[in-house]
Design a protein around this motif. Structure first.
Motif, PDB file in Angstrom:
ATOM      1  N   LEU A  78       0.660  -0.974   0.266  1.00  0.00           N
ATOM      2  CA  LEU A  78       0.276  -0.314   0.264  1.00  0.00           C
ATOM      3  C   LEU A  78       0.821   1.422  -0.318  1.00  0.00           C
ATOM      4  CD1 LEU A  78      -2.641  -1.411   2.611  1.00  0.00           C
ATOM      5  CD2 LEU A  78      -3.160  -0.913   0.141  1.00  0.00           C
ATOM      6  N   LYS A  79       2.235   1.186   0.849  1.00  0.00           N
ATOM      7  CA  LYS A  79       2.660   2.520   0.859  1.00  0.00           C
ATOM      8  C   LYS A  79       3.789   2.944  -0.476  1.00  0.00           C
ATOM      9  CE  LYS A  79       4.555   4.158   4.155  1.00  0.00           C
ATOM     10  NZ  LYS A  79       3.647   4.831   5.062  1.00  0.00           N
ATOM     11  N   ASP A  80       3.521   1.879  -1.239  1.00  0.00           N
ATOM     12  CA  ASP A  80       4.163   1.590  -2.652  1.00  0.00           C
ATOM     13  C   ASP A  80       3.211   2.617  -3.780  1.00  0.00           C
ATOM     14  OD1 ASP A  80       6.624   0.582  -1.857  1.00  0.00           O
ATOM     15  OD2 ASP A  80       6.349  -1.229  -2.334  1.00  0.00           O
ATOM     16  N   THR A  81       2.194   2.137  -3.419  1.00  0.00           N
ATOM     17  CA  THR A  81       0.981   3.182  -4.460  1.00  0.00           C
ATOM     18  C   THR A  81       1.442   4.488  -4.348  1.00  0.00           C
ATOM     19  OG1 THR A  81      -0.465   2.645  -2.818  1.00  0.00           O
ATOM     20  CG2 THR A  81      -0.735   0.810  -3.919  1.00  0.00           C
ATOM     21  N   GLY A  82       1.893   4.712  -3.003  1.00  0.00           N
ATOM     22  CA  GLY A  82       1.774   6.441  -3.151  1.00  0.00           C
ATOM     23  C   GLY A  82       0.844   7.393  -2.989  1.00  0.00           C
ATOM     24  N   LEU A  83      -1.054   6.406  -2.140  1.00  0.00           N
ATOM     25  CA  LEU A  83      -1.887   7.177  -2.424  1.00  0.00           C
ATOM     26  C   LEU A  83      -2.309   7.764  -0.952  1.00  0.00           C
ATOM     27  CD1 LEU A  83      -3.482   4.806  -5.018  1.00  0.00           C
ATOM     28  CD2 LEU A  83      -3.369   6.425  -5.439  1.00  0.00           C
ATOM     29  N   PRO A  84      -3.323   8.587  -0.640  1.00  0.00           N
ATOM     30  CA  PRO A  84      -3.435   8.282   0.636  1.00  0.00           C
ATOM     31  C   PRO A  84      -4.613   6.713   0.775  1.00  0.00           C
ATOM     32  CG  PRO A  84      -3.940  10.096  -1.010  1.00  0.00           C
ATOM     33  CD  PRO A  84      -3.860   9.021  -1.444  1.00  0.00           C
ATOM     34  N   VAL A  85      -4.289   6.562   2.543  1.00  0.00           N
ATOM     35  CA  VAL A  85      -4.626   5.246   2.573  1.00  0.00           C
ATOM     36  C   VAL A  85      -5.055   5.009   4.128  1.00  0.00           C
ATOM     37  CG1 VAL A  85      -4.003   2.991   3.618  1.00  0.00           C
ATOM     38  CG2 VAL A  85      -3.019   4.051   1.091  1.00  0.00           C
ATOM     39  N   VAL A  86      -6.227   5.026   4.766  1.00  0.00           N
ATOM     40  CA  VAL A  86      -6.548   4.590   5.812  1.00  0.00           C
ATOM     41  C   VAL A  86      -7.048   3.788   6.015  1.00  0.00           C
ATOM     42  CG1 VAL A  86      -8.556   5.384   7.586  1.00  0.00           C
ATOM     43  CG2 VAL A  86      -7.560   7.470   5.571  1.00  0.00           C
ATOM     44  N   ASP A  87      -6.657   3.052   7.429  1.00  0.00           N
ATOM     45  CA  ASP A  87      -6.379   1.262   8.327  1.00  0.00           C
ATOM     46  C   ASP A  87      -7.831   1.550   8.538  1.00  0.00           C
ATOM     47  OD1 ASP A  87      -5.597  -0.864   9.305  1.00  0.00           O
ATOM     48  OD2 ASP A  87      -4.142   0.007   9.942  1.00  0.00           O
ATOM     49  N   VAL A  88      -8.384   0.685   8.594  1.00  0.00           N
ATOM     50  CA  VAL A  88      -9.366   0.094   9.452  1.00  0.00           C
ATOM     51  C   VAL A  88      -8.411  -0.637  10.256  1.00  0.00           C
ATOM     52  CG1 VAL A  88     -10.963   1.888   8.559  1.00  0.00           C
ATOM     53  CG2 VAL A  88     -10.453  -0.710   7.546  1.00  0.00           C
ATOM     54  N   LEU A  89      -7.814  -1.537  10.478  1.00  0.00           N
ATOM     55  CA  LEU A  89      -7.667  -2.195  11.956  1.00  0.00           C
ATOM     56  C   LEU A  89      -6.855  -2.280  12.565  1.00  0.00           C
ATOM     57  CD1 LEU A  89      -8.566  -5.719  11.755  1.00  0.00           C
ATOM     58  CD2 LEU A  89      -6.796  -5.791  10.644  1.00  0.00           C
ATOM     59  N   GLY A  90      -6.040  -1.632  12.420  1.00  0.00           N
ATOM     60  CA  GLY A  90      -5.168  -0.779  13.717  1.00  0.00           C
ATOM     61  C   GLY A  90      -4.451  -2.414  13.906  1.00  0.00           C
ATOM     62  N   MET A  91      -3.903  -3.538  13.224  1.00  0.00           N
ATOM     63  CA  MET A  91      -3.386  -4.336  13.571  1.00  0.00           C
ATOM     64  C   MET A  91      -1.085  -4.186  12.967  1.00  0.00           C
ATOM     65  SD  MET A  91      -4.174  -8.619  12.833  1.00  0.00           S
ATOM     66  CE  MET A  91      -3.464  -9.574  13.109  1.00  0.00           C
ATOM     67  N   VAL A  92      -1.353  -3.733  12.426  1.00  0.00           N
ATOM     68  CA  VAL A  92       0.288  -4.009  12.516  1.00  0.00           C
ATOM     69  C   VAL A  92       0.523  -2.187  12.211  1.00  0.00           C
ATOM     70  CG1 VAL A  92       1.922  -3.582  10.306  1.00  0.00           C
ATOM     71  CG2 VAL A  92      -0.385  -5.158   9.816  1.00  0.00           C
ATOM     72  N   PRO A  93       2.080  -2.272  12.943  1.00  0.00           N
ATOM     73  CA  PRO A  93       2.303  -1.078  14.034  1.00  0.00           C
ATOM     74  C   PRO A  93       3.131  -0.691  12.896  1.00  0.00           C
ATOM     75  CG  PRO A  93       3.075  -2.688  15.116  1.00  0.00           C
ATOM     76  CD  PRO A  93       2.328  -3.354  14.225  1.00  0.00           C
ATOM     77  N   ASP A  94       3.196   1.167  12.911  1.00  0.00           N
ATOM     78  CA  ASP A  94       3.869   1.851  12.514  1.00  0.00           C
ATOM     79  C   ASP A  94       4.385   1.999  10.791  1.00  0.00           C
ATOM     80  OD1 ASP A  94       5.076   1.640  15.487  1.00  0.00           O
ATOM     81  OD2 ASP A  94       6.626   0.508  15.148  1.00  0.00           O
ATOM     82  N   THR A  95       2.824   1.937  10.683  1.00  0.00           N
ATOM     83  CA  THR A  95       3.101   1.808   8.619  1.00  0.00           C
ATOM     84  C   THR A  95       2.785   3.225   8.702  1.00  0.00           C
ATOM     85  OG1 THR A  95       0.272   2.140   9.236  1.00  0.00           O
ATOM     86  CG2 THR A  95       1.201  -0.160   9.055  1.00  0.00           C
ATOM     87  N   GLY A  96       2.656   4.076   9.445  1.00  0.00           N
ATOM     88  CA  GLY A  96       2.415   5.482   8.698  1.00  0.00           C
ATOM     89  C   GLY A  96       0.975   5.862   8.073  1.00  0.00           C
TER      90      GLY A  96
END
Length: 394
Positions: A78-96
């Motif tokens: 998801l980071k590599d897409t360069g797009l705005p992303v909103v996470d609705v799980l919160g399971m993976v830390p430090d994603t930015g």
């Protein structure tokens, strides 16, 4: 691949699974926001909670993504897409990425208070162990576990904990897991209030209680999370469940993504959405009772009140004389066995009156009243209205 983007309309990918009620409610919340504030071009890719990120994301030309991010590899893609992303799980830390998620601490508190209000002083929690890459091995289940255990400690108690790893869930048979669960349940001090991390695991817990010969809710009161109604209703007994606001999560995630796709390119937020309440069903609809004879009487009433049983039968099942049980029952519950028996029958009658078109005579028979006229007398004495008025909602 998603459809081409309509002119001047944001194109948003929704990577949210629909196999669970929580995911479907998140999508409903997003849809509500889009109806009110859109239009958006929405592309929902079928995606299971345990699946890896879809490969088409690398080639997708869109404007934003709302996703339940389950692994670091998913987050990197998801980071590599360069797009705005909103996470609705919160399971993976430090994603930015900004996170909008249900408030796991508030969920645990609501569950704990549910048990305390019913007189429980012994507690337990069943969950799913966090992934090794998660901070402290915690996931949403872990946050609920920790908050629940902390609340128990604040009252001078402790909460017994059982967790299954993802590997156990994938590689061991259902019978093996049920045997382990049943043995653990047998060893718990009784009566105990047991919170389960989610409804899908609550179904297995109730089956293990039957396997272990344990009475629910008298010995073990069970409470799930998510209020997935089909799952809760097919449980035996029906499963009580906390109602998180997944709809609100979806709505707020869409609101945040709109900001990120607009003027606030680098918007950051971490929103915790409070739960909406608890739907109490039979699995926790009980008062914690230490007196074994009274607990047995309550179980007998709960299961057989509508079969027309009387006080003598209840006393025999509880292993006490009628007079002794009456005294102990009143000391614990502040009412006679007969009063509790009639109240249980009335509660069932009200349910049938409000949810069916069953004739009054049949309602009376099914609820253990001698005849329709006697049911009418009881309703007028206790509710101040007739059964027919109850049916009409008056």
């Amino acid at each position: 691949m998603p459809p081409s983007r309509p002119l001047q309309t944001p194109n948003v990918a929704l990577l949210v699974e629909t196999s669970l009620a929580s995911g479907r409610d998140i999508l409903r919340g997003i849809a509500r926001y889009v109806r009110e504030r859109g239009p958006w071009g929405l592309f929902h890719a079928p995606h299971g909670l345990e699946e890896s990120a879809p490969a088409w994301l690398r080639r997708w030309e869109g404007d934003g993504i709302i996703a339940r991010i389950t692994t670091p590899a998913f987050a990197r893609l998801l980071k590599d897409t360069g797009l705005p992303v909103v996470d609705v799980l919160g399971m993976v830390p430090d994603t930015g990425f900004p996170i909008v998620h249900v408030d796991d601490h508030a969920i645990a508190r609501l569950g704990f208070e549910h048990f305390v209000e019913r007189g429980f002083r012994k507690f337990a929690f069943i969950g799913v162990a966090g992934q090794t890459w998660a901070r402290g091995g915690r996931n949403w289940s872990g946050y609920r576990r920790d908050a629940f255990c902390e609340l128990a400690e604040e009252t001078g108690s402790t909460a017994a904990v059982l967790e299954f790893t993802r590997r156990e869930l994938e590689e061991t048979s259902w019978d093996q897991r049920q045997d382990r669960l049943a043995e653990w349940l047998r060893e718990l001090p009784k009566p105990v209030g047991l919170m389960v991390c989610s409804d899908q695991h609550g179904l297995h817990v109730l089956e293990a209680c039957r396997r272990a010969g344990l009475r629910v809710p008298d010995q073990i009161a069970v409470l799930g999370v998510d209020n997935d109604e089909p799952l809760c209703e097919v449980c035996t007994p029906p499963l009580s469940s906390i109602l998180p606001d997944h709809f609100g999560v979806g709505y707020q995630a869409a609101e945040l993504l709109a900001q990120m796709m607009g003027v606030k390119k680098n918007a950051w937020d971490h929103r915790s959405v409070a739960p909406r309440g608890i739907v109490t069903r039979q699995s926790s609809d009980v008062l914690a009772v230490e007196d074994a004879a009274v607990a047995a009487a309550l179980g007998m009433i709960r299961e057989h009140a509508c079969a027309g049983i009387g006080v003598d039968e209840i006393a025999r099942a509880a292993g006490a004389s009628r007079s002794v049980l009456q005294r102990r029952f009143r000391a614990v519950l502040g009412q006679s066995i007969h009063d509790h028996l009639v109240s249980t029958r009335m509660k069932r009658a009200v349910e049938l009156l409000s949810s069916t078109e069953m004739p009054l005579a049949e309602v009376a028979e099914r609820c253990g009243f001698r005849h329709q006229e006697y049911m009418g007398v009881v309703f007028r004495e206790r509710l101040g209205k007739t059964p027919a008025q109850c049916r009409r909602g008056r």
